[in-house]
Design a protein around this motif. Structure first.
Motif, mmCIF file in Angstrom:
data_model
loop_
_atom_site.group_PDB
_atom_site.id
_atom_site.type_symbol
_atom_site.label_atom_id
_atom_site.label_comp_id
_atom_site.label_asym_id
_atom_site.label_seq_id
_atom_site.Cartn_x
_atom_site.Cartn_y
_atom_site.Cartn_z
ATOM 1 N N THR A 1 4.040 -0.412 -3.781
ATOM 2 C CA THR A 1 4.745 -1.659 -3.537
ATOM 3 C C THR A 1 3.829 -2.579 -2.729
ATOM 4 O O THR A 1 3.183 -2.138 -1.773
ATOM 5 C CB THR A 1 6.044 -1.411 -2.761
ATOM 6 N N VAL B 1 3.223 -6.089 -0.422
ATOM 7 C CA VAL B 1 3.867 -7.070 0.459
ATOM 8 C C VAL B 1 2.798 -8.035 0.964
ATOM 9 O O VAL B 1 1.768 -7.612 1.498
ATOM 10 C CB VAL B 1 4.551 -6.404 1.674
ATOM 11 N N ARG C 1 2.839 -15.425 -6.055
ATOM 12 C CA ARG C 1 3.782 -14.872 -7.033
ATOM 13 C C ARG C 1 3.390 -13.477 -7.534
ATOM 14 O O ARG C 1 4.156 -12.859 -8.274
ATOM 15 C CB ARG C 1 3.893 -15.819 -8.231
ATOM 16 N N ASP D 1 5.075 -8.016 -4.846
ATOM 17 C CA ASP D 1 6.464 -7.578 -4.995
ATOM 18 C C ASP D 1 7.368 -8.254 -3.965
ATOM 19 O O ASP D 1 8.523 -8.564 -4.267
ATOM 20 C CB ASP D 1 6.555 -6.049 -4.841
ATOM 21 N N TYR D 2 6.842 -8.410 -2.753
ATOM 22 C CA TYR D 2 7.599 -9.085 -1.695
ATOM 23 C C TYR D 2 6.693 -10.065 -0.980
ATOM 24 O O TYR D 2 5.493 -9.809 -0.805
ATOM 25 C CB TYR D 2 8.140 -8.084 -0.666
ATOM 26 N N VAL E 1 8.033 -18.829 -5.323
ATOM 27 C CA VAL E 1 8.326 -17.413 -5.125
ATOM 28 C C VAL E 1 9.826 -17.189 -5.314
ATOM 29 O O VAL E 1 10.635 -17.860 -4.655
ATOM 30 C CB VAL E 1 7.893 -16.940 -3.722
ATOM 31 N N ASN F 1 14.673 -13.473 -4.554
ATOM 32 C CA ASN F 1 14.924 -12.040 -4.385
ATOM 33 C C ASN F 1 13.682 -11.266 -3.932
ATOM 34 O O ASN F 1 13.759 -10.080 -3.657
ATOM 35 C CB ASN F 1 15.478 -11.422 -5.668
ATOM 36 N N ARG F 2 12.537 -11.958 -3.859
ATOM 37 C CA ARG F 2 11.322 -11.315 -3.348
ATOM 38 C C ARG F 2 11.033 -11.704 -1.895
ATOM 39 O O ARG F 2 10.063 -11.221 -1.303
ATOM 40 C CB ARG F 2 10.108 -11.708 -4.193
ATOM 41 N N VAL G 1 11.416 -3.576 2.603
ATOM 42 C CA VAL G 1 10.291 -3.601 1.665
ATOM 43 C C VAL G 1 10.014 -2.247 1.038
ATOM 44 O O VAL G 1 9.275 -2.159 0.035
ATOM 45 C CB VAL G 1 9.007 -4.138 2.342
#
Length: 409
Positions: free
Chosen positions: A133, A135, A170, A173-174, A191, A194-195, A402
């Motif tokens: 993931t 961030v 963009r 994931d977050y 962006v 929801n992220r 996250v």
């Protein structure tokens, strides 16, 4: 989880991003995660590599339980737009190999702290190759600050910079950032909501409770006995516009009750020193950054805190010093337009601070007079810090949010 924390600033830097990244890395390690940090040697805000570290080669060591890899970079003695770009890009290049080498550790979570966006392609690539993931945590919007503060000229470069920024933001994931205004900017940059994650800077609020002023510390820093202290503590760079503090001090020379104490380092400090010397100001003292363990006492010893920024910095950067000022119950004069995050903070929490127009010495002097009339300990500020800025609560909420999809990958 196996976490890679990637960013140009890290502990033992005492101010700004390095302080928060260092505290985050150590908190994650104490919370049972395996943390690898890819960073540079400490150099900020002095803009020189700290004694005991090297800026010319790679170095790896355990620091307070965290595995830290430090990568070489170019640190200019005098900072301008071109040298800043070379500085940031040099770290992005030197850190790329140690970053991708983290593939062998199979990271679950890759956190990039920006500045600098130059590192975003590498962080994104590592996350894709490892299935981690990703961030992107925005402490400062570099492109907004670059053009908003007039550090670079508009034109083709500006259009290219904003297009590149939108593309990179963009990819993750977050995207987390430190204020509601900066979250709003992220949405405006494309962006998806929801992220987005709200991840404000914090305070170790328990360290700043019930702290008494220390006249001995003020005397050591050059403040004459019996003066009311107007304190600026932090980075002395381009974003702050600290020349207005020297202008205000000149206007208040005849007032023997007030004294300006400027504590910190940065690329603009020498310019401020020369201006104060040229005006022969006897109501201003400069001091170096103080150890973190002395910070609560320093903040508690000030009558008014000066949280100064240029207008173009609003909602592109957020002064991290404010969290601890609020935690100690300090009375702050904040330069911010009413529609920015800081302006709305003062509007939503009347009495938390005095908000004034940026880049106006007249407004600054009016704000100082208002703050001088406030109670010595600002209960509204302390209450806000306890409720919204507690370190443990903020970090726990962030990591839960996250990492919610890590198990599913």
């Amino acid at each position: 989880m196996n976490i890679v924390l990637y960013g140009i600033n890290y502990s033992p830097e005492l101010t700004g991003i390095g302080k928060y990244s260092g505290e985050m890395g150590e908190w994650l390690q104490r919370s049972g995660h395996q943390v690898s940090v890819i960073t540079a040697p400490p150099y900020y805000p002095e803009w020189r590599v700290k004694e005991g570290f090297t800026g010319s080669r790679w170095h790896q060591a355990d620091e307070n339980g965290v595995r830290v890899t430090r990568c070489p970079l170019y640190v200019p003695r005098e900072v301008n737009s071109l040298k800043r770009l070379l500085h940031l890009s040099s770290f992005a290049l030197s850190s790329l190999f140690p970053l991708i080498a983290q593939l062998r550790n199979k990271p679950d979570l890759v956190i990039l702290v920006a500045p600098t966006l130059f590192c975003a392609p590498g962080a994104w690539l590592l996350s894709k190759l490892s299935g981690a993931t990703s961030v992107l945590h925005i402490q400062d919007y570099e492109v907004d600050a670059l053009f908003g503060l007039g550090l670079a000229k508009p034109g083709i470069l500006k259009r290219f910079a904003y297009a590149t920024e939108r593309f990179l933001l963009r990819r993750f994931d977050y995207l987390s950032t430190i204020s509601s205004g900066m979250l709003k900017r992220a949405k405006e940059k494309g962006v998806p909501e929801n992220r987005l994650v709200f991840f404000p800077n914090w305070s170790e609020t328990h360290r700043f409770k019930d702290i008494r002023p220390c006249p001995d510390l003020l005397r050591k820093l050059g403040v004459p006995d019996g003066r009311r202290v107007l304190l600026y503590s932090g980075n002395m760079g381009d974003k702050q516009g600290l020349e207005q503090l020297i202008d205000a001090a000149e206007r208040l020379q005849g007032n023997e009750d007030m004294f300006f104490l400027l504590v910190g380092e940065g690329s603009g400090k020498q310019r401020l020193l020369e201006k104060a010397k040229g005006l022969q100001l006897a109501n201003v003292a400069f001091a170096p950054l103080q150890p973190y363990e002395d910070l609560p006492v320093l903040l508690a010893s000030a009558d008014v805190h000066l949280v100064v920024q240029k207008r173009g910095a609003a909602d592109a950067v957020l002064p991290s010093k404010l969290t601890n000022i609020l935690a100690v119950g300090g009375n702050a004069v904040i330069t911010a337009d009413s529609d920015t995050t800081l302006g709305l903070l003062c509007l939503d929490h009347p009495g938390i601070a005095v908000c004034i127009e940026p880049e106006s010495v007249d407004a600054l002097l009016t704000g100082i007079n208002q703050a001088m009339k406030m109670p010595a300990r600002n209960a509204i500020a302390q209450s806000y810090a306890s409720e919204y800025l507690d370190k443990e609560s903020i970090l726990q909420r962030f990591i839960e949010e996250v990492s919610s999809d890590v198990a599913a990958r």
